[in-house]
Design an enzyme around this catalytic site. Structure first.
Site, PDB file in Angstrom:
ATOM      1  N   TYR A 128      37.061  24.939  61.097  1.00  7.96           N
ATOM      2  CA  TYR A 128      37.953  25.588  60.121  1.00  7.96           C
ATOM      3  C   TYR A 128      38.497  24.578  59.109  1.00  7.96           C
ATOM      4  O   TYR A 128      38.816  24.952  57.980  1.00  7.96           O
ATOM      5  CB  TYR A 128      39.093  26.347  60.816  1.00  7.96           C
ATOM      6  N   GLU A 171      47.681  32.035  31.368  1.00  9.98           N
ATOM      7  CA  GLU A 171      47.303  31.689  32.746  1.00  9.98           C
ATOM      8  C   GLU A 171      46.297  30.533  32.798  1.00  9.98           C
ATOM      9  O   GLU A 171      46.154  29.875  33.825  1.00  9.98           O
ATOM     10  CB  GLU A 171      46.691  32.899  33.459  1.00  9.98           C
ATOM     11  N   LYS A 218      47.099  37.218  45.396  1.00  9.75           N
ATOM     12  CA  LYS A 218      47.690  36.464  44.286  1.00  9.75           C
ATOM     13  C   LYS A 218      49.175  36.823  44.209  1.00  9.75           C
ATOM     14  O   LYS A 218      49.583  37.695  43.429  1.00  9.75           O
ATOM     15  CB  LYS A 218      46.960  36.805  42.980  1.00  9.75           C
ATOM     16  N   GLU A 225      38.440  38.795  42.126  1.00  4.26           N
ATOM     17  CA  GLU A 225      37.191  39.338  42.671  1.00  4.26           C
ATOM     18  C   GLU A 225      36.090  38.269  42.671  1.00  4.26           C
ATOM     19  O   GLU A 225      35.279  38.190  43.599  1.00  4.26           O
ATOM     20  CB  GLU A 225      36.717  40.539  41.835  1.00  4.26           C
TER      21      GLU A 225
END
Ligand SMILES: Nc1nc2c(c(=O)[nH]1)N=C([C@H](O)[C@@H](O)CO)CN2
Length: 116
Positions: A53, A21, A98, A73
């Site tokens: 935004y 990854e 994810k 996290e």
């Protein structure tokens, strides 16, 4: 409580705990609920009172992509901290998804709420 919302902000970055990854980019999808008093902006129709935004989206994309991260996290916590510290938001809900991480799930993710 008034809020400014961002939905499905896609950030392509190096994210994950496994070695393979760390060599690829994967997409994260962020949902953000940010406490913000929208009355002053509405009453004056003046951008300076709005929580932009677009500015938030650009800053969070920079924040999440500047270094490789292992856990979603960590992404959620850094995003929440940035919104509280840099944008003067007093409460935030951050959802980090994810998609594709688990082949048999539509998506996986975490949700946190933080305030100051
Ligand atoms: N709670 C979490 N569990 C897992 C994470 C994560 O970030 N938070 N990450 C992985 C791997 O990177 C996975 O996404 C690879 O498919 C595993 N579990």
């Amino acid at each position: 409580m008034d809020k400014v919302l961002i939905r499905q902000l896609r950030i392509d970055t190096v994210i994950g705990v496994y070695e393979w990854e760390k060599k690829i980019h994967q997409s994260l999808l962020l949902d953000l609920d940010m406490a913000w008093d929208n009355k002053p902006a509405a009453a004056t129709d003046d951008y300076q009172y709005a929580l932009c935004y677009e500015t938030v989206s650009n800053r969070l994309t920079q924040l999440v992509t500047e270094h490789p991260i292992e856990l979603i996290e960590t992404v959620a916590e850094r995003v929440a901290d940035c919104l509280l510290q840099e944008f003067n938001v007093t409460w935030v809900k951050v959802v980090v998804m994810k998609p594709g991480a688990v082949a048999t799930a539509a998506s996986v993710g975490v949700e946190i709420e933080r305030s100051r």
